[in-house]
Design a protein around this motif. Structure first.
Motif, short mmCIF file in Angstrom:
data_model
loop_
_atom_site.label_atom_id
_atom_site.label_comp_id
_atom_site.label_asym_id
_atom_site.label_seq_id
_atom_site.Cartn_x
_atom_site.Cartn_y
_atom_site.Cartn_z
N PRO A 105 0.81 -1.23 0.00
CA PRO A 105 0.00 0.00 0.00
C PRO A 105 0.84 1.28 0.00
O PRO A 105 0.43 2.28 -0.58
CB PRO A 105 -0.82 -0.13 1.29
N LEU A 106 2.01 1.22 0.64
CA LEU A 106 2.88 2.40 0.66
C LEU A 106 3.37 2.72 -0.74
O LEU A 106 3.34 3.88 -1.17
CB LEU A 106 4.07 2.15 1.60
N PHE A 107 3.80 1.70 -1.46
CA PHE A 107 4.25 1.91 -2.84
C PHE A 107 3.10 2.44 -3.70
O PHE A 107 3.29 3.31 -4.56
CB PHE A 107 4.79 0.61 -3.42
N GLU A 108 1.90 1.90 -3.48
CA GLU A 108 0.75 2.33 -4.27
C GLU A 108 0.40 3.79 -4.00
O GLU A 108 0.00 4.51 -4.91
CB GLU A 108 -0.44 1.41 -3.98
N ARG A 109 0.55 4.23 -2.74
CA ARG A 109 0.28 5.63 -2.43
C ARG A 109 1.28 6.55 -3.13
O ARG A 109 0.94 7.67 -3.51
CB ARG A 109 0.32 5.85 -0.91
N ILE A 110 2.50 6.06 -3.28
CA ILE A 110 3.51 6.84 -3.99
C ILE A 110 3.17 6.94 -5.47
O ILE A 110 3.50 7.92 -6.14
CB ILE A 110 4.90 6.18 -3.81
N GLY A 111 2.47 5.93 -5.98
CA GLY A 111 2.14 5.89 -7.40
C GLY A 111 3.00 4.94 -8.19
O GLY A 111 3.01 4.97 -9.43
N ALA A 112 3.75 4.07 -7.48
CA ALA A 112 4.63 3.11 -8.16
C ALA A 112 3.86 1.85 -8.52
O ALA A 112 2.99 1.40 -7.78
CB ALA A 112 5.81 2.76 -7.27
#
Length: 236
Positions: A105-112
């Motif tokens: 989820p952290l990566f997804e929030r970054i947009g990766a």
């Protein structure tokens, strides 16, 4: 394409090999001296023996004109930092390996865009090869749905039936769709219609909302999927 690959390990090196052989311009950023030297000697690419979590390193690697940054290190913290910097530098495509699924989820929030740890993927494929021996290949869609390939056996109840008839008879549930047919003698896959008849030996690409469960694989004549994997305390 202009690609920046961060990390020259078990994931990064095969990626560099594929990208360079495909004619892409590749820059590799690697902190380990020996790995950096190896890549520089073996592949037609620029190698920076430096820290990709430092903004200036990514700028030196050409992030301003890069089409994509792919972070492949074995540390999620490093990969997150690289993705943050890549996003700040407006790199069009940011991709990273994620080792701990709780970090996704952290990566997804970054947009990766994220790829699961390949070792976990291989383990799942090996397990599926035992648990679902009839499945040639598969891809998960969401939590339960799957797209999978399966070969139609001679004893399959669907052999000789049109797809629309199989659906009308309830053999193919509403949440199961045949999306492609590979057939001996046909150079290209067949895009199935309702009138398409299934033949023994066809390799079907199937979407199932509930996954490749035994009652789904039964339709294609693979009853062996009802068997279970022995537990660790089974008698030998």
């Amino acid at each position: 394409m202009y690609l920046i690959v961060v990390g020259a390990g078990d994931i990064g090196i095969p990626l560099v090999d594929i990208a360079t052989r495909s004619g892409h311009e590749v820059v590799v950023v690697e902190t380990d001296d020996e790995k950096a030297e190896y890549v520089a000697a073996e592949y037609d690419c620029l190698v920076l023996n430096d820290d990709a979590t430092v903004k200036e390193t990514l700028l030196e690697a050409g992030a301003r004109r890069a089409d994509a940054i792919i972070s492949t290190t074995d540390e999620d913290a490093t990969n997150v930092m690289v993705c943050l910097l890549a996003t700040e530098l407006a790199v069009p495509s940011v991709v990273s390996v994620v080792h701990n699924p709780h970090h996704r989820p952290l990566f997804e929030r970054i947009g990766a865009n994220t790829i699961e740890n390949p070792a976990s993927l291989i383990a799942e494929y090996l397990y599926r090869a035992v648990k679902r021996p009839s499945i040639v290949d598969f891809m998960r869609v969401g939590d339960t749905a799957e797209v999978f390939e399966i070969r139609v056996s001679e004893s399959a109840p669907i052999v000789g039936m049109r797809l629309d008839d199989a659906a009308d008879d309830g053999l193919l549930p509403d949440d199961v769709l045949v999306v492609a047919v590979e057939r001996n003698g046909e150079s290209d896959p067949i895009t199935p219609r309702g009138s398409t008849a299934v033949r023994s030996g066809d390799l079907l690409t199937v979407y199932s909302a509930k996954g490749a469960t035994p009652d789904v694989t039964d339709v294609f004549g693979h009853y062996e999927d009802h068997s279970t994997v022995p537990s660790d305390n089974s008698a030998v």
